[in-house]
Write a protein that holds these residues in place. Sequence first.
Motif: not given
Length: 443
Positions: A240, A243, A286, A374, A377
């Motif tokens: 988290e 990211t 994203h 993403l 991560f």
Amino acid sequence: MAVRLEFLTQDPEEIALATRYWAMDEDGVYLEKVSELVPFREITQSGLIAKHARTFCQAFDENQACNKCEGPILVTSRTDAKKQFQRSEAPCEACSGALRQEELERRRAAEIELQKQLTSRIDYMRTVSISYADLTDDQRFILLAIDALITPRLAHSTFTEGSCEALAPWEGTSYLTRLFRAGVIWDDPEAARSGTYYLHDGKLQAITSSLQFFLPPDELLGRGAEALETVTERQFTDPEVMTNLWLDYAVGDVLRYLLDQCRVYNHDLDYEDIEKIKATIRFGLHTYSVSQLWFVMWKVVRDAASLANREYYNRQKAAATIPNKIRKQIEWADKQGGIDRCWDRPEHHIAGSVGMAFLTLFEIDEFTGGKQALAKFAQLSAKASTEEVQGVASNFMQGALSRNVSLWAMEQFAGLIRAGFDTNGALDELVRLNPETFSVAIS
């Protein structure tokens, strides 16, 4: 006479000259011209009369009241005197002197208090330490990027905010600010130049650009290269925070390109526009890469520049359309299957030390798609879980072997698996039910 004279001489001729110079009627009109007062002794020019008169006479205009004591104001020439009563903007000479003395005493007291608070902060800085083991992943990552930029100063010395400008393409020093506000990085008053610290409302403040920063020693390992290695070499396990750190960096990378383009076409974006754009960029990242969004920024700014040349439009109105145009371009790309063009990084537009750290440690850069970045991560969570289970399993087996109950332990473990427990759950359940048998696992 509205001007009251106080003589500094007993010479009758000088007293007479001063009286003639300041003499006026009831309407405030001077009775004699200055040119009529010369010659006087060695003075032959009328322009020197006022200067000479000041040496043996002080004139106080009773038509001007001091704004402090309400007494008359000292005047030095005819033009200073007023024909009607009024309150002076500036205090009289006596009050001005008292105010200057008060200000001097205030500054002395402030300087004493400043030195007192500085001494206290210096003493504290000599003892401050932090726990390197408790640093979050994003904090350790930023320290790694700073170390790459200023090594070996992070481990041994101090550095300035200006040293961290190249951390990122946009607002590079904001990463240092994060650490400073979190208590990871501290300031060293002893190393700062004079004038860096000051008092505001009695509290110690500082000019940020002049601060000397340092990484405090670890509370167990102290300070130095070896202690710093425990920060930079530890594996990252928090998907988290990493990211979010990547998105913060990538948003800045895209925004830097946008603002450069806006300067080329003379488009000014206000704070609210930039905040809207940052949110849109973060959403787009994203899915898309930084370089793909550079293309979107380029296209939108070009469209706005074209719009500014239309009738009933101007640069300000055109710039106001940019936030919504960016949002529409990303929505259109989502519907049409993506963005098929990307731009290379401009020569003057650096990736920064944070960007290079992402490339080195995670193999992501401006060309990495948003979903792929993403996903990198997201893998940290699975990796952390695997390492945690391996640690529990190792302790479990050591406890079983040391007590010669390995066969029994495996049978119990298999039974729990058949009962529906996963690996980690089965190990935790065995330790919970048999704490003495597997004491190593809970030590």
